[in-house]
Design a protein around this motif. Sequence first.
Motif, mmCIF file in Angstrom:
data_model
loop_
_atom_site.group_PDB
_atom_site.id
_atom_site.type_symbol
_atom_site.label_atom_id
_atom_site.label_comp_id
_atom_site.label_asym_id
_atom_site.label_seq_id
_atom_site.Cartn_x
_atom_site.Cartn_y
_atom_site.Cartn_z
ATOM 1 N N SER A 135 25.000 -8.985 18.232
ATOM 2 C CA SER A 135 25.313 -9.416 16.877
ATOM 3 C C SER A 135 26.251 -8.440 16.175
ATOM 4 O O SER A 135 26.925 -8.817 15.226
ATOM 5 N N GLY A 136 26.322 -7.180 16.640
ATOM 6 C CA GLY A 136 27.211 -6.198 16.053
ATOM 7 C C GLY A 136 26.704 -5.626 14.744
ATOM 8 O O GLY A 136 27.351 -4.793 14.139
ATOM 9 N N LYS A 137 25.543 -6.060 14.295
ATOM 10 C CA LYS A 137 24.975 -5.555 13.045
ATOM 11 C C LYS A 137 24.136 -4.317 13.323
ATOM 12 O O LYS A 137 23.716 -4.076 14.438
ATOM 13 N N ILE A 138 23.887 -3.569 12.281
ATOM 14 C CA ILE A 138 23.044 -2.394 12.399
ATOM 15 C C ILE A 138 21.592 -2.843 12.595
ATOM 16 O O ILE A 138 21.159 -3.857 12.041
ATOM 17 N N MET A 139 20.862 -2.096 13.392
ATOM 18 C CA MET A 139 19.474 -2.441 13.706
ATOM 19 C C MET A 139 18.595 -2.186 12.480
ATOM 20 O O MET A 139 18.668 -1.131 11.863
ATOM 21 N N VAL A 140 17.774 -3.178 12.125
ATOM 22 C CA VAL A 140 16.876 -3.065 10.971
ATOM 23 C C VAL A 140 15.432 -3.072 11.474
ATOM 24 O O VAL A 140 14.997 -4.021 12.128
ATOM 25 N N LEU A 141 14.715 -1.982 11.175
ATOM 26 C CA LEU A 141 13.299 -1.876 11.506
ATOM 27 C C LEU A 141 12.503 -1.951 10.210
ATOM 28 O O LEU A 141 12.973 -1.523 9.161
ATOM 29 N N GLN A 142 11.304 -2.504 10.300
ATOM 30 C CA GLN A 142 10.436 -2.606 9.135
ATOM 31 C C GLN A 142 9.137 -1.853 9.418
ATOM 32 O O GLN A 142 8.707 -1.764 10.568
ATOM 33 N N TYR A 143 8.544 -1.306 8.362
ATOM 34 C CA TYR A 143 7.275 -0.604 8.528
ATOM 35 C C TYR A 143 6.238 -1.167 7.576
ATOM 36 O O TYR A 143 6.556 -1.661 6.508
ATOM 37 N N ARG A 144 4.995 -1.112 8.041
ATOM 38 C CA ARG A 144 3.843 -1.542 7.240
ATOM 39 C C ARG A 144 2.629 -0.778 7.717
ATOM 40 O O ARG A 144 2.644 -0.134 8.772
ATOM 41 N N VAL A 145 1.546 -0.845 6.946
ATOM 42 C CA VAL A 145 0.303 -0.159 7.305
ATOM 43 C C VAL A 145 -0.647 -1.180 7.912
ATOM 44 O O VAL A 145 -0.853 -2.269 7.378
ATOM 45 N N ASN A 146 -1.217 -0.812 9.059
ATOM 46 C CA ASN A 146 -2.196 -1.645 9.736
ATOM 47 C C ASN A 146 -3.501 -0.868 9.773
ATOM 48 O O ASN A 146 -3.664 0.067 10.543
ATOM 49 N N ILE A 147 -4.450 -1.235 8.928
ATOM 50 C CA ILE A 147 -5.714 -0.515 8.799
ATOM 51 C C ILE A 147 -6.616 -0.741 10.019
ATOM 52 O O ILE A 147 -7.463 0.071 10.320
ATOM 53 N N GLN A 148 -6.451 -1.803 10.788
ATOM 54 C CA GLN A 148 -7.340 -2.131 11.906
ATOM 55 C C GLN A 148 -7.238 -1.154 13.063
ATOM 56 O O GLN A 148 -8.045 -1.201 13.958
ATOM 57 N N ASN A 149 -6.250 -0.251 13.109
ATOM 58 C CA ASN A 149 -6.094 0.668 14.244
ATOM 59 C C ASN A 149 -7.299 1.531 14.429
ATOM 60 O O ASN A 149 -7.830 2.206 13.727
ATOM 61 N N ARG B 274 0.798 -1.231 0.000
ATOM 62 C CA ARG B 274 0.000 0.000 0.000
ATOM 63 C C ARG B 274 0.831 1.282 0.000
ATOM 64 O O ARG B 274 0.336 2.329 -0.369
ATOM 65 N N VAL B 275 2.069 1.223 0.457
ATOM 66 C CA VAL B 275 2.928 2.411 0.505
ATOM 67 C C VAL B 275 4.238 2.124 -0.209
ATOM 68 O O VAL B 275 4.611 0.968 -0.415
ATOM 69 N N GLN B 276 4.909 3.182 -0.575
ATOM 70 C CA GLN B 276 6.191 3.031 -1.265
ATOM 71 C C GLN B 276 7.329 2.931 -0.260
ATOM 72 O O GLN B 276 7.167 3.247 0.909
ATOM 73 N N ARG B 277 8.481 2.515 -0.734
ATOM 74 C CA ARG B 277 9.639 2.422 0.149
ATOM 75 C C ARG B 277 10.310 3.780 0.254
ATOM 76 O O ARG B 277 10.118 4.660 -0.581
ATOM 77 N N LEU B 278 11.113 3.954 1.302
ATOM 78 C CA LEU B 278 11.862 5.184 1.480
ATOM 79 C C LEU B 278 12.984 5.272 0.453
ATOM 80 O O LEU B 278 13.570 4.251 0.071
#
Length: 179
Positions: free
Chosen positions: A165-179, A97-101
């Motif tokens: 783990s020493g890796k960079i933190m990866v966050l993901q985003y999505r749309v939740n219509i139920q809110n 539903r949304v585009q990527r950054l």
Amino acid sequence: MFGDVDALESHQDKEIESWNKRNNMNNAYTTRRNLEISKQANIRRKGRSKVGEKGVDIEGSEASKLTSAKIIRGGIRNLEESPLIDFVLRLHPQEKRVQRLHRECIRTAEEITIGHLKRFLGKKVVYEPYFQFQICITLLGGKLVVLDDDITLRDVRDDISDKRSGKIMVLQYRVNIQN
């Protein structure tokens, strides 16, 4: 003998008007500007004895090594710069539903909450209402955890993510219509 009195009065009015413009206009601006320039010069003169070239306080050697060193910004002494955090904010693979950054790698202050991040995300991908976004993190076991709006990025890094783990933190985003 006296000539045109109306023409004489209009000529005198124009002379008075031009004199007032020349002597009184921008008087407050000029006074304030000169005052600020002198204040700035005083701050620079006082600051040279205790502060290095880049504004970092060099009295203590440990302070210059810290990420929150004492900085002079706009003449404020002992202003602490917020520690920064690097992370990746990526579109969830199943989200359509949304585009990527355009730029997924982000550096910001640690005190930013997930709610602030949602507002930023809503403006960047032009999606309203921004509170429908879900920001998630994937743990080592593959479990997806939805983050609450009040959690800071520091809390996510220190308490939720696997910082060993020493890796960079990866966050993901999505749309939740139920809110």
